[in-house]
Write a protein that holds these residues in place. Structure first.
Motif, PDB file in Angstrom:
ATOM      1  N   ASN A  86      10.960   9.716  -3.238  1.00 31.42           N
ATOM      2  CA  ASN A  86      11.381   8.157  -2.438  1.00 31.42           C
ATOM      3  C   ASN A  86      10.141   7.506  -2.139  1.00 31.42           C
ATOM      4  OD1 ASN A  86      13.306   6.304  -1.096  1.00 31.42           O
ATOM      5  ND2 ASN A  86      12.787   7.272   0.832  1.00 31.42           N
ATOM      6  N   LEU A  87       9.410   7.070  -3.139  1.00 32.00           N
ATOM      7  CA  LEU A  87       8.017   6.468  -3.109  1.00 32.00           C
ATOM      8  C   LEU A  87       8.255   4.826  -2.675  1.00 32.00           C
ATOM      9  CD1 LEU A  87       6.416   7.448  -6.218  1.00 32.00           C
ATOM     10  CD2 LEU A  87       6.225   8.681  -4.043  1.00 32.00           C
ATOM     11  N   ASP A  88       7.334   4.328  -1.928  1.00 36.74           N
ATOM     12  CA  ASP A  88       7.285   2.826  -1.669  1.00 36.74           C
ATOM     13  C   ASP A  88       6.490   2.139  -2.522  1.00 36.74           C
ATOM     14  OD1 ASP A  88       8.885   3.109   1.073  1.00 36.74           O
ATOM     15  OD2 ASP A  88       7.374   4.377   1.671  1.00 36.74           O
ATOM     16  N   VAL A  89       5.384   2.564  -2.835  1.00 35.91           N
ATOM     17  CA  VAL A  89       4.627   2.056  -3.630  1.00 35.91           C
ATOM     18  C   VAL A  89       4.063   2.688  -4.976  1.00 35.91           C
ATOM     19  CG1 VAL A  89       2.132   0.880  -3.834  1.00 35.91           C
ATOM     20  CG2 VAL A  89       3.693   0.113  -1.938  1.00 35.91           C
ATOM     21  N   VAL A  90       3.700   2.404  -6.198  1.00 34.77           N
ATOM     22  CA  VAL A  90       3.141   3.064  -7.136  1.00 34.77           C
ATOM     23  C   VAL A  90       1.619   2.085  -7.436  1.00 34.77           C
ATOM     24  CG1 VAL A  90       2.988   3.481  -9.825  1.00 34.77           C
ATOM     25  CG2 VAL A  90       5.068   3.616  -8.388  1.00 34.77           C
ATOM     26  N   HIS A  91       0.568   3.079  -7.766  1.00 38.40           N
ATOM     27  CA  HIS A  91      -0.748   2.558  -7.479  1.00 38.40           C
ATOM     28  C   HIS A  91      -1.201   3.146  -8.858  1.00 38.40           C
ATOM     29  CE1 HIS A  91      -5.004   1.150  -5.664  1.00 38.40           C
ATOM     30  NE2 HIS A  91      -4.856   1.071  -6.844  1.00 38.40           N
ATOM     31  N   THR A  92      -1.596   2.280 -10.002  1.00 35.89           N
ATOM     32  CA  THR A  92      -1.929   2.787 -11.216  1.00 35.89           C
ATOM     33  C   THR A  92      -3.366   2.633 -11.069  1.00 35.89           C
ATOM     34  OG1 THR A  92      -1.337   0.747 -12.220  1.00 35.89           O
ATOM     35  CG2 THR A  92       0.219   2.573 -12.560  1.00 35.89           C
TER      36      THR A  92
END
Length: 378
Positions: A73-79
């Motif tokens: 249930n992630l809020d943000v993806v940071h690549t």
């Protein structure tokens, strides 16, 4: 050991200290045993990258990553990479309908010579690749003004914010139990120059070695400690032999990351002739250890060294030699207030807070964009 890995580790620590949960999706690593438990780390099958055999790219895991991310249930993806895991990250964010931000760590135009000796890829290909990856991102972190200017010049439309990678200052402000000088047979009264980096050609360590004979003419007992390993090592060792510098230059090979602070503290001066740095974490680490730096001039280093109390920048070979001799004769950092101010700006705490602010702004903008799209649809 790379700057990217250090940046990710620092960011994770700062986010967790602020009460956030962080999960790292990365590649398999031959140096990590398969059955070893790694907290909140998910690894995907990978192979060595062409021309960068110590870097790896995942060859599968797209839907597996999506399934894991959905359960979390992630809020943000940071690549943190434009290659396999970065593409997977963008896919996951789009599928979960959450913001995706990216840190542009590497100035690829400085590395084109690694691929077919620079005959296959051109700067225009880097521009095209960057534009393709940065399309539909909700934010891009630029570690320095140089990166921001490059991305703007390429035509990247995503919001870009300069956020230098921070350094855990407490790791470097205390002396280590390791006696580096004794270990490598360097007397306390010998001026010691430190070069610490991956031994790659773009780090331009050859220019540092070229300057040593002139440095020795002024300071005959000076020593140069070259810390690290990499593809240029053989050529650098041959250069040392050719210049008859064997008694004044020591190669340590790769060292444990936990021991790095001891090397900064042992040195009188940190020296880098690299002009390929997007930021230069080693510069900050040296200053955090109370060691002056002499580094190649650029937008980032000019901003970092606004006073000669902390060291010097150079443009030409002769300038480099002059600044090294000058700083070795007076190695103490005289302006502690200026040092404290500079270090606060590049602390890991400030880094974490700025990234969190960027996440929050990206989430707000993402929700507003979705609402606007829904209104248009209605």
């Amino acid at each position: 050991m790379s700057g990217v890995a250090t940046s990710i580790k620092t960011l994770r620590n700062e986010l967790e200290q602020h009460g956030h949960q962080v999960y790292i999706f990365t590649t398999t690593d031959p140096h990590v045993e398969k059955d070893v438990y790694e907290r909140n780390i998910f690894r995907f099958p990978s192979v060595p990258f062409v021309s960068f055999t110590d870097r790896r790219v995942a060859f599968r895991g797209l839907f597996h990553a999506y399934q894991i991310a959905k359960e979390l249930n992630l809020d943000v993806v940071h690549t943190q990479t434009e290659f396999s895991m970065g593409v997977i990250g963008k896919f996951v964010a789009r599928s979960l309908k959450i913001p995706c931000l990216h840190t542009y760590h590497t100035m690829y135009e400085d590395y084109l010579h690694y691929v077919a000796n620079g005959k296959l890829l051109r700067p225009v290909h880097v521009k095209q690749m960057t534009l393709a990856f940065c399309a539909h991102l909700d934010g891009v972190v630029a570690p320095s003004q140089r990166v921001l200017d490059t991305l703007t010049g390429y035509g990247v439309k995503a919001p870009i914010r300069i956020i230098p990678t921070g350094v855990n200052l407490t790791k470097f402000d205390q002396k280590s139990d390791i006696d580096v000088r004794q270990k490598y047979g360097i007397d306390d009264d010998q001026p010691l120059i430190l070069s610490l980096s991956r031994l790659a050609y773009e780090k331009n360590i050859a220019e540092v070695l070229d300057g040593m004979p002139k440095v020795l003419a002024a300071l005959p007992n000076a020593q140069l400690l070259i810390v690290g390993d990499g593809p240029a090592r053989e050529d650098l060792e041959a250069q040392v032999a050719q210049l008859a510098l064997g008694e004044h230059v020591t190669f340590t090979g790769e060292i444990n990351n936990d021991d790095v602070s001891a090397f900064y503290h042992a040195a009188d001066l940190f020296l880098s002739a690299s002009d390929s740095e997007s930021q230069g974490l080693t510069y900050i680490e040296a200053l955090a250890s109370g060691t002056k730096i002499v580094v190649k001039a650029g937008p980032y280093t000019k901003q970092l060294l606004q006073t000669d109390a902390l060291g010097a920048i150079f443009t030409t070979y002769d300038e480099m030699v002059d600044k090294v001799i000058e700083c070795l004769k007076s190695p103490e950092i005289s302006d502690q207030a200026q040092l404290a101010e500079t270090l606060h700006e590049v602390s890991s705490e400030a880094f974490g807070e700025r990234v969190i602010d960027f996440y929050q702004d990206a989430e707000l903008n993402y929700e507003e964009t979705r609402e606007d799209s829904a209104d248009v649809g209605n």
